[in-house]
Design a protein around this motif. Structure first.
Motif, PDB file in Angstrom:
ATOM      1  N   GLY B 119      12.382   8.502  33.796  1.00 45.76           N
ATOM      2  CA  GLY B 119      11.529   8.811  32.787  1.00 45.76           C
ATOM      3  C   GLY B 119      11.693   8.160  31.440  1.00 45.76           C
ATOM      4  O   GLY B 119      12.681   7.784  31.242  1.00 45.76           O
ATOM      5  N   ARG B 120      10.896   8.524  30.577  1.00 46.96           N
ATOM      6  CA  ARG B 120      11.201   8.292  29.196  1.00 46.96           C
ATOM      7  C   ARG B 120      12.342   9.186  28.536  1.00 46.96           C
ATOM      8  O   ARG B 120      12.577  10.323  29.041  1.00 46.96           O
ATOM      9  CB  ARG B 120       9.965   8.720  28.243  1.00 46.96           C
ATOM     10  CG  ARG B 120       8.750   7.889  28.544  1.00 46.96           C
ATOM     11  CD  ARG B 120       7.295   8.315  27.828  1.00 46.96           C
ATOM     12  NE  ARG B 120       7.511   8.760  26.530  1.00 46.96           N
ATOM     13  CZ  ARG B 120       7.079   8.184  25.456  1.00 46.96           C
ATOM     14  NH1 ARG B 120       6.940   6.862  25.680  1.00 46.96           N
ATOM     15  NH2 ARG B 120       7.361   8.487  24.034  1.00 46.96           N
ATOM     16  N   ILE B 189       4.677   6.245  32.557  1.00 47.06           N
ATOM     17  CA  ILE B 189       4.847   4.680  32.505  1.00 47.06           C
ATOM     18  C   ILE B 189       5.902   4.678  31.162  1.00 47.06           C
ATOM     19  O   ILE B 189       6.107   5.262  30.488  1.00 47.06           O
ATOM     20  CB  ILE B 189       3.403   4.184  31.317  1.00 47.06           C
ATOM     21  CG1 ILE B 189       2.174   4.382  32.708  1.00 47.06           C
ATOM     22  CG2 ILE B 189       3.605   2.736  31.187  1.00 47.06           C
ATOM     23  CD1 ILE B 189       0.864   4.225  31.855  1.00 47.06           C
ATOM     24  N   LEU B 190       6.727   3.734  31.747  1.00 50.80           N
ATOM     25  CA  LEU B 190       7.923   3.416  31.002  1.00 50.80           C
ATOM     26  C   LEU B 190       8.197   1.777  30.977  1.00 50.80           C
ATOM     27  O   LEU B 190       8.538   1.244  31.719  1.00 50.80           O
ATOM     28  CB  LEU B 190       9.237   4.049  31.452  1.00 50.80           C
ATOM     29  CG  LEU B 190      10.672   3.761  30.805  1.00 50.80           C
ATOM     30  CD1 LEU B 190      10.712   4.610  29.709  1.00 50.80           C
ATOM     31  CD2 LEU B 190      11.744   4.033  31.964  1.00 50.80           C
ATOM     32  N   LEU B 191       8.132   1.277  29.675  1.00 51.82           N
ATOM     33  CA  LEU B 191       8.393  -0.112  29.527  1.00 51.82           C
ATOM     34  C   LEU B 191       9.639  -0.251  28.822  1.00 51.82           C
ATOM     35  O   LEU B 191      10.093  -0.042  27.821  1.00 51.82           O
ATOM     36  CB  LEU B 191       7.197  -0.550  28.616  1.00 51.82           C
ATOM     37  CG  LEU B 191       5.933  -1.209  29.041  1.00 51.82           C
ATOM     38  CD1 LEU B 191       5.198  -0.177  30.036  1.00 51.82           C
ATOM     39  CD2 LEU B 191       5.186  -1.844  28.210  1.00 51.82           C
ATOM     40  N   GLU B 192      10.456  -1.046  29.793  1.00 55.30           N
ATOM     41  CA  GLU B 192      11.954  -1.351  29.316  1.00 55.30           C
ATOM     42  C   GLU B 192      11.795  -3.132  28.798  1.00 55.30           C
ATOM     43  O   GLU B 192      11.326  -3.813  29.759  1.00 55.30           O
ATOM     44  CB  GLU B 192      12.879  -1.359  30.229  1.00 55.30           C
ATOM     45  CG  GLU B 192      12.945   0.301  30.437  1.00 55.30           C
ATOM     46  CD  GLU B 192      13.801   0.750  31.712  1.00 55.30           C
ATOM     47  OE1 GLU B 192      14.427   1.921  31.296  1.00 55.30           O
ATOM     48  OE2 GLU B 192      14.206  -0.009  32.577  1.00 55.30           O
TER      49      GLU B 192
END
Lengths: 322, 322
Positions: B119-120, B189-192
């Motif tokens: 997660g974040r 939601i996790l954008l890498e």
């Protein structure tokens, strides 16, 4: 084989050795001798060849004196851990791997030669042996992703100030982070960053500086667009001193930036740039932008006044002066 | 061993098998039988245990019907290549590896279970077997790095709209991209992202949706802050339909965004958020920020009106409502 050949030349202490002598001592053909000498030349060894006398070794490729580097460093973190290599494909690749292994901020990867040095937009970067500073620095800035381009400008400022001070040449910054002397490129900076949502995780900053390259070291297609500090200053530059001063300048500006923000960095960039108040042209994904470059904004974008009077924000691209 | 045990239950076709029977057929102790049954329970198998009768299998964990998914997808690119796994550490890790191998935009990695879902801010994400949609989508947007946070908001908008349409529940967006129903979290939601200077190279977007988890599926410390679509809707949700609709919504909004910019996405986000015009508190690297959340700006930052009347730009952080 090149090791045994080098041994012979070391023993000769600068005197000529005939090809015949080498051939019999190493038990290889005359053609093979010539090939081995050529291979050493590519690695930066300098030979004189005289017919009927043979070859003599004039100079060995300079190696970075890492002990002197570590002794001379006045930084607190930058460059305090150095990974030094004779030859790598790309210092960026190695630095990324070190990040995965948990390397600390300030870790420096440096190599005498890169066989696949990377530039912006997938271009190659010419990095011959012993003549430049080819390196990658690991940073872990606690920054919002949106502000990364400010770091790109910070690197250009630190390098430009260092080069002006150490080499007394008129280097200038071309937006966003190329350094030019008399219109020719002397360095490349490439920041590869990773983020998680809107937070930067780490940055691997690749910096290539063409320090002591001579005109013969450039492929002909690069001669009109690239130059080196030695060519411009008229004498060789001490790579260790340059690197020590650069890392100190960089660490100081980075500290100032972390503490006080982008204001001072922006002012310095504007003082050192050659990119403002000029008619420019830029190919972007949305089409060609032409206008007058007026300023940079707080996100590091170039603000271009279009012919219709409106301001266009240029986030990235290769800018040509018209 | 669990395979052989499952075989026995399959043969029994829903009838009870005594522990003694299992014990002698598999040549293991009664305690070992109990342990194997527990292990299967953790994997999503449902058993009834009655003393003197033994165990019977009531339900097997639901598997995503990938053939039905591919038949139902109305997208052009998103999800057209699916990598489906029974169990992985994290779909993000796999997606990053696929990027290195040159995977195309829209490639989807999906798993029934994650053992180390991310997660974040390095937190774990609870991803039990067969109950959720745990996935990663590969994007290669041609975007300036500065605009990445807009993508984060776009994902929240697409998911929120999908959930409202498919499940008829009142999902809302908590800045920047958490989805809440009645104040409890239903997705992450996790954008890498990776960038080269000021250009995005690729984004691996991790999306976790708690679809059919029941209250028993949550560790007790999560029950007060997390919920699922099934709990909120009062009935199980068809995961394949939800996924098809989400990928289509996402692709359409992404296309709109690439073509027309952030304007429409921002409007939609503002319609769906629960984060604006509220007294908030946020711990940041520079200290605690308290004020009224007024709007988001074009960089995706939250604009907070401080008690002294000035506007503060919040780039990231965990916002609490006061």
């Amino acid at each position: 084989m090149t090791d045994r050949l080098l041994e012979l030349f070391e023993q000769a202490e600068g005197a000529f050795i005939s090809g015949e002598d080498i051939s019999s001592k190493l038990q290889i053909s005359r053609t093979a001798v010539w090939k081995q000498v050529e291979r050493l030349r590519e690695q930066g060894y300098l030979f004189e060849a005289v017919s009927r006398k043979g070859y003599r070794l004039l100079a060995k490729p300079e190696k970075l004196d890492i002990a002197r580097l570590l002794a001379g460093l006045q930084t607190e973190r930058f460059g305090k851990t150095v990974k030094y290599y004779d030859q790598v494909d790309s210092t960026q690749t190695i630095a990324h791997a070190l990040v995965q292994e948990g390397a600390a901020e300030g870790t420096l990867v440096i190599a005498e030669q890169q066989t696949a040095g990377r530039g912006r937009m997938g271009r190659k970067w010419h990095s011959p042996k012993g003549k430049g500073l080819w390196m990658s620095l690991i940073l872990k800035p606690n920054l919002p992703l949106q502000l990364t381009p400010q770091l790109t400008l910070l690197f250009a400022v630190a390098l430009c100030r260092t080069i002006r001070n150490v080499c007394s040449v008129e280097a200038g910054i071309k937006w966003p982070n190329d350094l030019l002397i008399h219109g020719r490129k002397i360095s490349g900076i490439l920041l590869e960053s990773s983020a998680e949502d809107e937070r930067l995780q780490h940055v691997v900053a690749g910096v290539g500086i063409s320090v002591n390259l001579e005109k013969e070291d450039y492929p002909s297609e690069l001669l009109s667009i690239a130059t080196s500090l030695a060519i411009e200053a008229g004498h060789p530059i001490d790579r260790v001193e340059l690197l020590c001063r650069f890392l100190l300048e960089l660490e100081q500006l980075y500290g100032l930036y972390q503490e006080k923000g982008f204001g001072a960095i922006k002012l310095l960039w504007e003082l050192l740039t050659v990119s403002l108040n000029r008619p420019i042209r830029c190919q972007t994904a949305q089409g060609v932008v032409e206008g007058i470059s007026e300023s940079i904004d707080d996100s590091g974008a170039l603000m271009v006044r279009l012919p219709d009077g409106t301001l266009h924000r240029l986030y990235s691209g290769d800018v040509e002066f018209r």
